[in-house]
Motif scaffolding. Structure first.
Motif: not given
Length: 367
Positions: A339-367
């Motif tokens: 199991x790869x871990x998940x992260x609950x993201x809301x307005x309070x932590x979306x731009x936090x260091x924790x979220x950046x470390x986890x990785x906003x993967x959708x900013x890494x891909x393009x369709x």
């Protein structure tokens, strides 16, 4: 907020540090169902610690180079583009030859593609099944040929799978239900209210497990009424239509659980179209939580249209699956379920260091 650490006994625990999570931009992708072949070597300086330890050209048990066949369910959803990107990243890090197919949402085509990959002499098969039952013949064919099968994000209901790598989707669904109960308690002083459950694509293990987790958890709150359960099918248009009908029937809705972020985006459009959008904090705001962490969901959270998403990281998750192929080829033990871990993201932590470390993967891909 911390990473979701709830795990059932069937899952291996994730021990990698957040510092080991690294990302690469996705390669240019196409949506055809024809095979794409690439040969790669482990020269990527940004590979994870486990991947960078692999030899430049990994060998199978017979001494030849590992040739991996990969069948993705579709590339019409950014999450699966992320899976493809991660498989490519993992293959490059491990020095594998990679042959890919895209089933374009057709379960029978996927079986045909997988059997075709087996005929091309692959030494390992990675499947991201469209349907957990329909894929069984391909898994059993690989079993008969002695070729190990690795499933990614979605499992198989039959045949022998060497390793299944995914998020813990039961825990993910439970996290969504618990979040809704907590938000309703803040609103009303106790866990009560009307909730809509937009189910994922029926026939996939991800949808089944998320629904189980959500239903089991929400049942713990007898004053929360699930007024509607409808299949959103991991599809924006279907979810928009389903939510439109639900809004017409129920004048009071407090919260929506979307089994993925396409479900939630569809629900948000329906709420807007019905003139029932109210901003966060308003007593009539319809709270919405989804899953995956897509770019649309992140934009909606920043805009106040979606409250939260339970983000996955398909890039790192699928790269991990490729590292297990390297271990298997080296005759090392691999986990049956990981199991790869998940992260609950809301307005309070979306731009936090924790979220950046986890990785906003959708900013890494393009369709």
């Amino acid at each position: 907020m911390a990473w979701n650490s709830e795990r059932f006994d069937r899952w291996s625990k994730v021990g990698a540090s957040t510092g080991a999570l690294v990302f690469c931009a996705a390669a240019a992708l196409n949506g055809c169902s024809k095979s794409e072949t690439s040969t790669t070597a482990s020269t990527d300086a940004g590979a994870s610690a486990a991947a960078s330890a692999a030899p430049a050209a990994a060998a199978d048990a017979g001494g030849g180079k590992v040739k991996v066949g990969f069948s993705v369910s579709t590339l019409n959803n950014a999450f699966f583009v992320g899976l493809k990107s991660g498989v490519e990243k993992g293959a490059k890090a491990q020095g594998f030859e990679l042959v890919q197919t895209n089933a374009n949402g057709d379960a029978q085509q996927q079986v045909n593609d997988a059997i075709n990959l087996l005929s091309q002499g692959v030494t390992a098969l990675v499947l991201n099944p469209i349907d957990s039952k329909a894929i069984i013949p391909a898994v059993e064919k690989a079993n008969a040929m002695g070729i190990p099968v690795f499933t990614l994000d979605r499992g198989s209901d039959g045949g022998k799978v060497t390793s299944f790598v995914a998020s813990d989707n039961v825990a993910l669904g439970a996290t969504g239900a618990k979040w809704i109960a907590d938000q309703l308690t803040k609103r009303y002083g106790s866990a009560k209210g009307n909730v809509v459950d937009l189910i994922g694509l029926v026939g996939t293990t991800a949808a089944t497990d998320r629904e189980k987790g959500f239903s089991d958890e929400i049942a713990k709150y007898p004053d929360i009424k699930v007024v509607a359960r409808q299949e959103g099918a991991f599809d924006q248009e279907k979810s928009l239509n389903a939510m439109t009908n639900i809004l017409q029937k129920y004048p009071q809705i407090d919260a929506v659980f979307g089994a993925n972020d396409d479900n939630t985006v569809g629900a948000e459009k329906a709420i807007d179209n019905a003139g029932r959008y109210k901003p966060l904090g308003d007593k009539d705001h319809i709270m919405i939580i989804g899953a995956d962490g897509t770019a649309q969901a992140l934009s909606a959270i920043r805009a106040g249209k979606q409250d939260a998403t339970i983000s996955q990281n398909p890039i790192e998750m699928s790269a991990k699956a490729l590292s297990f192929i390297a271990d298997y080829s080296a005759k090392k033990p691999v986990p049956a379920n990981y199991a790869w871990p998940t992260l609950l993201v809301d307005k309070s932590n979306i731009d936090s260091d924790e979220t950046r470390k986890y990785g906003l993967w959708s900013e890494q891909v393009s369709q």
